[in-house]
Design an enzyme around this catalytic site. Structure first.
Site, PDB file in Angstrom:
ATOM      1  N   GLY A   1     -18.999   3.836  -2.406  1.00  0.00           N
ATOM      2  CA  GLY A   1     -19.943   4.913  -1.933  1.00  0.00           C
ATOM      3  C   GLY A   1     -21.311   4.811  -3.048  1.00  0.00           C
ATOM      4  O   GLY A   1     -22.098   5.677  -3.076  1.00  0.00           O
TER       5      GLY A   1
ATOM      6  N   TYR B   1       0.862  -1.057  -0.150  1.00  0.00           N
ATOM      7  CA  TYR B   1       0.100   0.063  -0.128  1.00  0.00           C
ATOM      8  C   TYR B   1       0.758   1.152   0.076  1.00  0.00           C
ATOM      9  O   TYR B   1       1.799   1.536   0.976  1.00  0.00           O
ATOM     10  CB  TYR B   1      -1.118  -0.013   1.026  1.00  0.00           C
ATOM     11  CG  TYR B   1      -2.230  -1.204   1.276  1.00  0.00           C
ATOM     12  CD1 TYR B   1      -2.474  -1.715   0.111  1.00  0.00           C
ATOM     13  CD2 TYR B   1      -2.870  -1.401   2.202  1.00  0.00           C
ATOM     14  CE1 TYR B   1      -3.426  -2.594   0.058  1.00  0.00           C
ATOM     15  CE2 TYR B   1      -3.882  -2.234   2.136  1.00  0.00           C
ATOM     16  CZ  TYR B   1      -4.286  -2.886   1.019  1.00  0.00           C
ATOM     17  OH  TYR B   1      -5.349  -3.853   0.955  1.00  0.00           O
TER      18      TYR B   1
ATOM     19  N   LEU C   1     -17.846  -0.843   1.304  1.00  0.00           N
ATOM     20  CA  LEU C   1     -18.910   0.308   1.211  1.00  0.00           C
ATOM     21  C   LEU C   1     -19.046   0.465  -0.410  1.00  0.00           C
ATOM     22  O   LEU C   1     -19.934   1.550  -0.768  1.00  0.00           O
ATOM     23  CB  LEU C   1     -18.374   1.543   1.897  1.00  0.00           C
ATOM     24  CG  LEU C   1     -18.277   1.655   3.403  1.00  0.00           C
ATOM     25  CD1 LEU C   1     -17.422   2.812   3.669  1.00  0.00           C
ATOM     26  CD2 LEU C   1     -19.595   1.862   3.734  1.00  0.00           C
ATOM     27  N   ALA C   2     -18.731  -0.541  -0.929  1.00  0.00           N
ATOM     28  CA  ALA C   2     -18.835  -0.330  -2.455  1.00  0.00           C
ATOM     29  C   ALA C   2     -18.491   0.940  -3.309  1.00  0.00           C
ATOM     30  O   ALA C   2     -19.412   1.376  -4.287  1.00  0.00           O
ATOM     31  CB  ALA C   2     -20.148  -0.707  -2.879  1.00  0.00           C
TER      32      ALA C   2
END
Length: 317
Positions: A230, A56, A227-228
């Site tokens: 948003g 990351y 959360l897809a």
């Protein structure tokens, strides 16, 4: 700030957004401040588990998190710290590949521990399957890391039932987690179980039996992308997503909570007791997930199905 008592890791904060850009440029003091704000928002919301990966932000996500730990005496003992290894990023003409050789795993763990400024990882996940991996070699590496006290528990990410079973056959330690993309938008993991003997089954794509295998062997499920992006909480891209978002908002208003909580409750209401990983680094959006971290899902059987059917935009078979 008063830290809450450690929870049962109902939610994890995904730390991919911390550390600045996806490049080799050094992180900045502002990046550390932003990471600290995200961590404080998580702790204020009852979230005490943090999910990393060595790749990351080219390692900077772990590095700024380590700086936050160094600033906050006693914080390390109050949290669950998890990271992943097994992906090598592309670098110039060198392509990105997967690498789960035992020696590589050990080296990556040592590097993560140094960046995170800690002596031990609570959980290490193998990030993606490596077709060239030798499960016996992996088992030896993980056992060595455990015996040295460098890693407490192990899991996998993006693996199917057969891959997990093959690894377990060469490992005396339990695998405690499989992290998969799971959300109200990405539902192949769920629909795999109801599309049996239908024309839709072949197009589903999810490896059959993976969720059931994890349940049968006590392997917890973590949902990345929970959360897809948003889609149902403010960033709808299609009329159907807008319709589902309206249903989410209506349920949130009726229950006195946030749309983010409804979307996360939908995952947690499943019998697998899925632990969502929320990927935002925005403190306000992290705090919007508080009820999902601190309360049991308040969705009835019919409400849960209503959300599924709305997102699916088609009747069940």
């Amino acid at each position: 700030m008063t830290l809450p008592e450690k929870t049962d890791d109902r939610l994890l904060l995904g730390c991919m957004g911390l550390g600045g850009g996806w490049d080799a440029e050094p992180h900045t003091p502002a990046d550390i401040d932003a990471a600290e704000a995200a961590v404080e928002a998580a702790l204020d919301s009852g979230i005490t588990a943090f999910d990393h990966a060595d790749i990351y932000r080219h390692g900077k996500a772990e590095a700024v998190f380590g700086e936050v730990l160094a600033r906050s005496a006693g914080l390390r003992e109050r949290i669950t710290l998890q990271t992943k290894c097994g992906i090598r990023l592309a670098d110039g003409d060198r392509p990105g590949i997967y690498d789960l050789r035992g020696a590589t795993i050990v080296r990556r763990v040592e590097e993560s521990l140094e960046r995170l400024r800690t002596d031990v990882l609570d959980v290490l996940l193998l990030h993606r399957p490596d077709p060239l991996a030798d499960p016996a070699d992996i088992g030896e590496a993980l056992t060595s890391l455990h015996r040295q006290g460098l890693v407490r528990r192990f899991g996998v990410s993006n693996m199917n039932a057969a891959q997990i079973a093959r690894l377990r056959a060469h490992l005396d330690l339990p695998l405690v987690v499989n992290q998969l993309e799971m959300s109200l938008h990405r539902r192949a993991w769920l629909e795999d179980g109801v599309l049996v003997n239908t024309p839709e089954s072949a197009a589903n794509g999810f490896p059959a039996g993976t969720v059931e295998h994890c349940l049968a062997h006590g392997i917890g499920l973590q949902a990345w992308g929970a959360l897809a992006q948003g889609r149902y909480t403010g960033a709808q891209g299609t009329p159907q997503e807008a319709a589902t978002a309206a249903l989410v908002a209506s349920l949130a208003e009726a229950k006195g909570t946030t749309p983010e909580t409804i979307v996360l409750w939908w995952l947690r209401r499943h019998p697998a007791r899925i632990a969502p990983v929320i990927g935002t680094s925005n403190p306000a959006r992290i705090r919007a997930c508080r009820d999902a971290a601190t309360t049991e899902p308040d969705l009835s059987h019919d409400e849960w199905y209503a959300l599924w059917l709305s997102a699916r935009d088609a009747p069940l078979p």
